[in-house]
Enzyme design. Structure first.
Site, short mmCIF file in Angstrom:
data_model
loop_
_atom_site.label_atom_id
_atom_site.label_comp_id
_atom_site.label_asym_id
_atom_site.label_seq_id
_atom_site.Cartn_x
_atom_site.Cartn_y
_atom_site.Cartn_z
N CYS A 86 0.83 -1.20 0.00
CA CYS A 86 0.00 0.00 0.00
C CYS A 86 0.88 1.26 0.00
O CYS A 86 1.54 1.55 -0.98
CB CYS A 86 -0.98 -0.04 1.17
SG CYS A 86 -2.36 1.13 1.01
N HIS A 203 -3.47 -5.64 1.22
CA HIS A 203 -2.76 -5.88 2.48
C HIS A 203 -2.80 -7.37 2.87
O HIS A 203 -3.68 -7.79 3.62
CB HIS A 203 -3.43 -5.09 3.61
CG HIS A 203 -3.21 -3.62 3.55
ND1 HIS A 203 -2.19 -2.99 4.23
CD2 HIS A 203 -3.89 -2.64 2.91
CE1 HIS A 203 -2.25 -1.69 4.01
NE2 HIS A 203 -3.27 -1.45 3.21
N GLU A 205 -1.00 -8.86 5.01
CA GLU A 205 -0.77 -9.01 6.45
C GLU A 205 -2.07 -8.96 7.24
O GLU A 205 -2.12 -9.39 8.40
CB GLU A 205 0.21 -7.94 6.95
CG GLU A 205 -0.36 -6.55 7.13
CD GLU A 205 -0.48 -5.74 5.84
OE1 GLU A 205 -0.79 -4.53 5.93
OE2 GLU A 205 -0.24 -6.30 4.75
#
Length: 230
Positions: A86, A203, A205
């Site tokens: 990002c 994302h 994660e």
């Protein structure tokens, strides 16, 4: 394998990355402050999402000049692994470590939702173990994620197998209808020509812990670890 997560003023996904790697993937990880010049012996550098320096000027335009970026650029130029997620992707394009640029979303709105992406190739480290026919559900949260590059750059990305992910449907169909932000070629992630620097807007994660109801992002980190730890 030691991971380092760079923390800029305004980063808000740094701890998410640390947790995903340390708790989720059981790997050594440290935080690296943006004013430092020491990568602390890290093999893999991660630039997290957030709003570094408040996203003034352009997203990533100021953080590109943070002191630690000198070390990150040198690390990448030596063949070391670097990945931006990002805002981290935006920083890498501003630093010239990745081709292209991230522009305002085509609808001029901030997008925060789960989307689907599919790997375009398995010849890149983060996609090595992924299925090119499968759609992976990964969250996005950005206002400037529209990937742009000139025609020659886009052709080079295609010819060199540098397009990492593209936006798609939950059935892995591609097309403008599934292009959430207006990115050219539906691009959600790319690599550099040496294939050791990577950037993606979604994302992963945030899709590692089962308690979050989605673990599709885990496959991306497993892909990285499979080759690096081989």
């Amino acid at each position: 394998m030691k991971f380092g997560v760079v923390v800029f003023p305004g980063s808000n996904c740094d701890q998410d990355l640390v947790d995903a790697i340390s708790t989720g993937m059981q790997q050594e990880v440290v935080k690296l402050w943006h004013k430092d010049h020491d990568l602390q012996g890290c093999d893999f550098i991660l630039l997290p999402g957030g709003f570094s320096y408040g996203d003034y000027l352009r997203s990533g335009a100021i953080s590109r000049f943070s002191p630690i970026m000198q070390e990150v650029i040198q690390h990448a130029n030596r063949g070391g692994y670097v990945m931006g997620i990002c805002n981290g992707f935006q920083i890498l394009t501003e630093a010239g470590l990745l081709p292209g640029a991230l522009l305002r979303n085509i609808n001029q709105k901030f997008i925060c939702e789960n989307v689907y992406i599919k790997p375009v190739t398995t010849n890149l480290l983060p996609t090595r173990l992924l299925d090119v026919n499968k759609a992976y559900k990964i969250p996005v949260a950005h206002g400037e994620g529209r990937y742009y590059a000139d025609e020659n750059t886009l052709k080079a990305l295609q010819d060199n197998d540098q397009i990492m992910f593209e936006y798609c449907s939950n059935a892995s169909d591609t097309g403008e209808i599934y292009n959430i932000n207006g990115s050219l070629l539906n691009i959600a992630g790319v690599s550099n020509d040496k294939k050791n620097v990577f950037g993606m807007m979604p994302h992963p994660e945030r899709a590692v812990d089962p308690e979050l109801g989605n673990t599709d992002g885990r496959a991306i980190f497993e892909s990285i670890l499979e080759l690096v730890n081989a």
